[in-house]
Write a protein that holds these residues in place. Sequence first.
Motif, mmCIF file in Angstrom:
data_model
loop_
_atom_site.group_PDB
_atom_site.id
_atom_site.type_symbol
_atom_site.label_atom_id
_atom_site.label_comp_id
_atom_site.label_asym_id
_atom_site.label_seq_id
_atom_site.Cartn_x
_atom_site.Cartn_y
_atom_site.Cartn_z
ATOM 1 N N GLY A 214 0.469 -1.244 0.003
ATOM 2 C CA GLY A 214 0.081 -0.252 -0.319
ATOM 3 C C GLY A 214 0.950 1.314 0.053
ATOM 4 O O GLY A 214 0.478 2.497 -0.166
ATOM 5 N N ARG A 215 2.193 1.083 -0.109
ATOM 6 C CA ARG A 215 3.192 2.174 -0.433
ATOM 7 C C ARG A 215 3.420 3.553 -0.958
ATOM 8 O O ARG A 215 3.279 4.252 -1.434
ATOM 9 N N THR A 216 2.891 1.995 -2.394
ATOM 10 C CA THR A 216 2.912 2.919 -3.877
ATOM 11 C C THR A 216 1.923 2.295 -4.976
ATOM 12 O O THR A 216 1.727 1.559 -4.517
ATOM 13 N N LEU A 217 2.143 3.782 -5.505
ATOM 14 C CA LEU A 217 0.809 4.109 -6.597
ATOM 15 C C LEU A 217 1.555 3.930 -7.622
ATOM 16 O O LEU A 217 1.657 5.359 -8.178
ATOM 17 N N VAL A 218 1.400 3.409 -8.477
ATOM 18 C CA VAL A 218 2.058 3.682 -9.599
ATOM 19 C C VAL A 218 0.841 4.046 -10.996
ATOM 20 O O VAL A 218 0.372 3.182 -10.932
ATOM 21 N N ARG B 176 14.081 21.148 -8.023
ATOM 22 C CA ARG B 176 15.594 20.438 -9.015
ATOM 23 C C ARG B 176 15.168 18.819 -8.775
ATOM 24 O O ARG B 176 16.244 18.980 -9.809
ATOM 25 N N THR B 177 14.875 18.938 -7.632
ATOM 26 C CA THR B 177 15.152 17.486 -8.021
ATOM 27 C C THR B 177 13.189 16.897 -9.103
ATOM 28 O O THR B 177 12.788 16.103 -9.161
ATOM 29 N N ALA B 178 11.904 17.682 -9.442
ATOM 30 C CA ALA B 178 11.353 17.274 -10.008
ATOM 31 C C ALA B 178 9.823 16.410 -9.125
ATOM 32 O O ALA B 178 9.975 15.513 -9.474
ATOM 33 N N LEU B 179 10.301 17.101 -7.813
ATOM 34 C CA LEU B 179 9.772 15.667 -7.234
ATOM 35 C C LEU B 179 8.526 16.748 -6.273
ATOM 36 O O LEU B 179 8.716 18.279 -5.620
ATOM 37 N N ILE B 180 6.829 16.710 -6.086
ATOM 38 C CA ILE B 180 6.262 17.319 -5.536
ATOM 39 C C ILE B 180 6.832 15.838 -3.680
ATOM 40 O O ILE B 180 5.676 14.998 -3.627
ATOM 41 N N SER B 181 6.627 17.197 -2.585
ATOM 42 C CA SER B 181 5.838 16.137 -1.180
ATOM 43 C C SER B 181 4.930 16.556 -0.364
ATOM 44 O O SER B 181 4.802 18.077 -0.601
ATOM 45 N N LEU B 182 4.215 15.367 -0.525
ATOM 46 C CA LEU B 182 2.918 15.901 -0.085
ATOM 47 C C LEU B 182 2.917 15.625 1.558
ATOM 48 O O LEU B 182 2.747 14.080 2.163
ATOM 49 N N THR B 183 2.192 16.639 2.505
ATOM 50 C CA THR B 183 2.384 16.012 3.471
ATOM 51 C C THR B 183 0.982 15.573 4.521
ATOM 52 O O THR B 183 0.536 16.423 4.561
ATOM 53 N N LEU B 184 0.478 14.181 5.014
ATOM 54 C CA LEU B 184 -1.145 14.246 5.500
ATOM 55 C C LEU B 184 -0.939 15.256 7.461
ATOM 56 O O LEU B 184 0.125 15.283 8.050
ATOM 57 N N VAL C 250 4.020 11.345 5.088
ATOM 58 C CA VAL C 250 4.699 11.965 3.715
ATOM 59 C C VAL C 250 4.772 11.725 2.261
ATOM 60 O O VAL C 250 5.351 10.004 2.247
ATOM 61 N N TRP C 251 4.396 11.646 1.949
ATOM 62 C CA TRP C 251 4.035 11.152 -0.206
ATOM 63 C C TRP C 251 4.742 11.627 -0.442
ATOM 64 O O TRP C 251 4.613 13.026 -0.592
ATOM 65 N N GLN C 252 5.241 10.912 -2.050
ATOM 66 C CA GLN C 252 5.851 12.006 -2.748
ATOM 67 C C GLN C 252 6.173 11.415 -4.347
ATOM 68 O O GLN C 252 5.186 10.534 -4.141
ATOM 69 N N PHE C 253 5.610 12.605 -4.844
ATOM 70 C CA PHE C 253 4.518 12.287 -5.897
ATOM 71 C C PHE C 253 5.602 12.908 -7.396
ATOM 72 O O PHE C 253 6.793 13.818 -7.027
ATOM 73 N N ARG C 254 5.974 11.866 -8.470
ATOM 74 C CA ARG C 254 6.974 11.945 -9.657
ATOM 75 C C ARG C 254 6.732 12.150 -11.066
ATOM 76 O O ARG C 254 5.262 11.138 -10.784
ATOM 77 N N GLN C 255 6.860 12.497 -11.731
ATOM 78 C CA GLN C 255 6.017 12.112 -13.159
ATOM 79 C C GLN C 255 7.841 11.453 -14.174
ATOM 80 O O GLN C 255 8.561 12.197 -14.002
ATOM 81 N N HIS C 256 7.534 10.690 -14.825
ATOM 82 C CA HIS C 256 8.291 10.366 -15.817
ATOM 83 C C HIS C 256 7.835 10.889 -17.275
ATOM 84 O O HIS C 256 6.891 10.069 -17.347
ATOM 85 N N LEU D 171 3.219 7.860 -6.881
ATOM 86 C CA LEU D 171 3.120 8.686 -5.989
ATOM 87 C C LEU D 171 3.258 7.497 -5.230
ATOM 88 O O LEU D 171 2.891 6.330 -4.532
ATOM 89 N N ALA D 172 4.138 7.340 -3.947
ATOM 90 C CA ALA D 172 4.830 6.641 -2.986
ATOM 91 C C ALA D 172 5.054 7.441 -2.040
ATOM 92 O O ALA D 172 5.403 8.351 -1.401
ATOM 93 N N LYS D 173 4.909 6.369 -0.443
ATOM 94 C CA LYS D 173 5.253 6.883 0.858
ATOM 95 C C LYS D 173 6.933 7.124 0.680
ATOM 96 O O LYS D 173 7.912 6.196 0.138
ATOM 97 N N ALA D 174 7.278 8.634 1.258
ATOM 98 C CA ALA D 174 8.497 8.402 1.670
ATOM 99 C C ALA D 174 9.455 6.854 2.453
ATOM 100 O O ALA D 174 8.984 6.577 2.995
ATOM 101 N N LYS D 175 10.679 7.112 2.114
ATOM 102 C CA LYS D 175 10.674 5.808 2.857
ATOM 103 C C LYS D 175 11.154 5.905 4.116
ATOM 104 O O LYS D 175 11.175 4.501 4.985
ATOM 105 N N ASP D 176 10.805 7.359 4.637
ATOM 106 C CA ASP D 176 11.874 7.219 6.853
ATOM 107 C C ASP D 176 10.096 7.427 6.516
ATOM 108 O O ASP D 176 9.791 8.078 7.894
ATOM 109 N N THR D 177 8.730 7.089 6.285
ATOM 110 C CA THR D 177 7.737 7.411 6.548
ATOM 111 C C THR D 177 7.508 5.744 7.368
ATOM 112 O O THR D 177 7.519 5.234 6.079
#
Length: 590
Positions: A455-459, A506-514, A519-525, A568-574
Amino acid sequence: MARQGKAGVSHSEGWRAWRIRLMNRVHARIAARSRLASTLAFEPEPRTIGSLTRGQHLLAGSFQFAGHLIQAPGRSVWTVLPPDPAFEQEVQGFLWLDDLAAVADDVARQRAQAWTLDWVARFGRGNGPGWTPELTGRRVLRWINHAEMLGHELEPRIARIFFNALTRQTLFLSRSWPSAPPGLPRIEALTGLISAGLSLTGMEGQVAAATGALSHECAEQVTPEGGLATRNPEELLDLFSLLIWAGQALGQAGRTAGRDHLAAIERIAPTLRALQHANGGLARFHGGGHGLEGRLDQALAAAGVRPVAVSGLAMGYARLSAARTTVIVDAAAPPQGPASAGAHASTLAMELTSGRRPLLVNCGSGAAFGAEWLRAGRATASHSTLSIDGYSSSRFAPPRLVRGRRAELLADTPVAVNAQQAAGPSGISLIAGQDGYVNSHGLTHVRRLNLSADGRTLVGEDTLGAMTDPDRKRFDRMMGRSRSQGVRYMVRFHLHPDVEAALDPRTALISLTLRSGEVWQFRQHGGAAMTLEASVYLEKDRLKPQPCKQIVLSGTVIDYASQVSWTLAKAKDTPRGIRDLGSPGPAVQA
């Protein structure tokens, strides 16, 4: 073709609506002349949930109905000038009794008694806008549910006035329920009639016919898969609750609900479970909200239906769930005909909830905020899915009368909507496609999703392409009109207002804090442009739209197809488990 009158409403539709209003008025006046005087045979337990916050606001003179707030301390709810018919209908339905009952003190009880008796004095003789079958059924249910509160320490003469008014409304329902629109309005009228017939002395003769009619309505309106034609999850919950209340009342009186009535409860329960997010709220699609906190769980518990897994789609929705993460996707064609009066152009839109916290949402219904917000909320751009610039996947037809109200039905909707789910060791996947842009652009939208087993990653992957030779010819004609500039599209991800979003260029990443601290992180490829933009969250219990954010991926189709991939994935330290004791969402505000 029917002749059109004002606002595009046909003369035949206007005539039918006028005739129903006239007959309701006739039935109300006949019932008002009744000299029958009933009392309660027994006092049922209250079955409706209210809001303590809304009850406190009412006591302070803050009247919040249908998206309007009127401050009138010290005044009766009936002396407030309604700003529009929707406000007046909400007041006439007496749902606010649930809120006053939630306060549960002497001041709230006295206010409830005073406002109810004020209604009797003003409207009890069959006049006023509240004498429709569905509003009367709703009002009667509340009066009976809260009869102990309303009748507490009343003088015998005043109590007789109250019960006479209740009797008249019961007789009105016995005559008028067939004129209620099929579906939820008619079931609401019949449930009120059954409840009153079982609770009031001398009204027992109304129960048998109403029970049979309710069972017939269940067979007609509840689909074999346990859904409704409107595909509105909250409307399904409303109907489910009414069927449970009617069944409980019949059982307590030693009677049996109809076979189709009981079968409908059995079919609906698994569907509602499939439409429930991890935080207990409903998926918000096609005009429905998440529902009052705890209401769905209470209804499912009262139904006593053993949980079973839904095979395939539930009322046209796909559910991907793993480890307290839920993704719910609108994976079927939109409602058609009159059932689409409140429907949205939301095909392939999705919502995601993590634990108790909504993350990805749809904007919701703007019905409480006026006609412009209603229309905006129904557009594809107000949903977490792909839309072509300036177009929705479904369009609106000219307004017409539906259930006595002007409404814009959906037209030119997707016809071929296909979805396939699969589960394996790596997680749960969905591939779905819809042809809502084929007629206009020759393009089909295909969405692929995979939720990991933990449940930690949605591709995700969204493709917009011309799939067949006729589609390519249509696309070429569109390219010619656009002077070969291509077809611009956006993939939107609307965020819940509680989500804090930050874009790192810089990293083309959006951090989403609930709010829970996750913390979830959104990336586009790929080559899409990614921006963080303003959005709104529309919820009927609030006075105005709430500001929030949306992630937007923008691209252009130039050569028959364009594809955007994202993660869309949970940050590793979550951590895997977070102790989340706060409220699952913002409190209702006045």
